[in-house]
Design an enzyme around this catalytic site. Sequence first.
Site, short mmCIF file in Angstrom:
data_model
loop_
_atom_site.label_atom_id
_atom_site.label_comp_id
_atom_site.label_asym_id
_atom_site.label_seq_id
_atom_site.Cartn_x
_atom_site.Cartn_y
_atom_site.Cartn_z
N HIS A 208 0.83 -1.21 0.00
CA HIS A 208 0.00 0.00 0.00
C HIS A 208 0.87 1.27 0.00
CE1 HIS A 208 -3.53 2.50 1.33
NE2 HIS A 208 -2.53 3.24 1.79
N GLU A 209 1.87 1.28 0.89
CA GLU A 209 2.72 2.47 0.98
C GLU A 209 3.51 2.70 -0.31
OE1 GLU A 209 2.25 4.50 3.30
OE2 GLU A 209 1.03 3.13 4.48
N HIS A 212 1.65 4.74 -2.71
CA HIS A 212 1.78 6.18 -2.48
C HIS A 212 3.12 6.69 -3.03
CE1 HIS A 212 -1.82 6.71 -0.21
NE2 HIS A 212 -1.44 5.98 0.82
N HIS A 218 -5.30 7.67 -1.86
CA HIS A 218 -6.29 6.71 -1.40
C HIS A 218 -7.48 6.66 -2.35
CE1 HIS A 218 -4.67 7.02 2.95
NE2 HIS A 218 -4.17 5.98 2.32
#
Length: 482
Positions: A208-209, A212, A218
């Site tokens: 997930h990170e 980014h 998101h």
Amino acid sequence: MQGWSLLLSAPWGGLSPPLQICVPCSPHHTWKEQSPWLSSLVNAVGTGVAAKGFPAVGEEAAARWNPPRCGVPDLPASPDGQNGRNRQKRFVLSGGRWDKTDLTYKIIRFPWQLVKAKVRRTIEEALKVWSDVTPLTFTEVQEGRADIVIDFTRYWHGDNLPFDGPGGILAHAFFPKTHREGDVHFDYDETWTIGNNLGTDLLQVAAHEFGHVLGLQHTAVSKSLMSPFYIFRYPLSLSEDDKQGIQYLYGKPKRDPDPTPTQPAELPQPDLETNEITNVEPAQPDACHTAFDAAATIRGELFFFKSRYVWRLRAGKLQDGYPALASRHWQGIPSSVDATFEDPLGNIWFFQDSQFWIYDGERRVSGPTPIAELGLPAAPVQAALVWGAEKNKIYIFSGGNYWRFNPHTRQVDNIYPRTMADWRGVPQEIDAAFQDEFGFAYFLRGHDYWKFDPVQVKVLEGYPRQISQDFFSCTPSSNSFR
């Protein structure tokens, strides 16, 4: 504007500063931006009025409610209720992207619960989630500068985005084209695990990170990896929304990263549906008349290997359905195995000729890889032994010599081998080796085995004995001479 505070940053991961907004507030006062549905609940607190879809709650209950999530703030809701999204595409971009596709990364500090080697493999796997669907490549470096810098840290750590101890904010990262692009921070105080829901799964949070870090914000799309709230899901995969978002930034891979796997020519199709050898198979080896290629204790059970077959013994008893094709357990395993062992981290290593493969359970994580990368000569490995009360000593045998091997560094301690004379009573050349639950080592050659006493540091009296008789309850060979 006086009395207003605007802090731009990325929650789960991509941070410039995270996008957090304070309504008229005192200097230096900030609060965690919630997702739209969470904000509606918080707004209802203190009034006794229930938010839509939620019961009325008091301030005390709301204070306790701190669901684990990414620390990168969500985008503020727009007046049309679409949260700033284009109706045609649900994924959300940070506004930045890397100008190159070959990126490096470095891990500064590690979580205390996990061995470094396993953390490195998990980070590699998390990055692969994105490289599989784009032209991006990721290479780990341990010195000098890196594009992506990964750190496990606590509370205030220099970026005005403090962590909050166990639970709550799990990690955050900075978007491309920001003053700290490439930085990824994990909360050291979380209970980090890999592949289970006993704590916080590092693979899912890291993937997930990295979304980014590559430029994704998101999303509100259900079950997307880029959703801000942590929910354990296995196996990890990208949603179509995640995939469309990252390919919007970097395009599709140059070639198909996931070609349809092809079965080796010598492997018959029937073994895909059954663990037993079918009638169409050529006659499998008979354990009573077999000189085994390899043997190892794996997950507390004893496995013997011959050609492409494996026998499985539990508590000294041969299990039903064996021998079976080894590929039933380990897809992609070589057609024959020269040596195998399970290291202290639970990884299973297989050797054939001058190459090795590594599996995590039944999933291949690397290989084939040249054994020269381990500091070993190109000569085939004949046997491997996990040794010691803590099972933290590994010895690799070849050509009448042996090496001490460190699975953490993946290197032999010394490129110069020692001779088999150190193992008193063991033959000069062996086919296989393993350790039992009581600490005794077993060395196999041909149809015989030698039992080695770790206290006396020599072979016990009365050996060698027959493998077939003691492990498979076969009738002793009438032509066996000692």
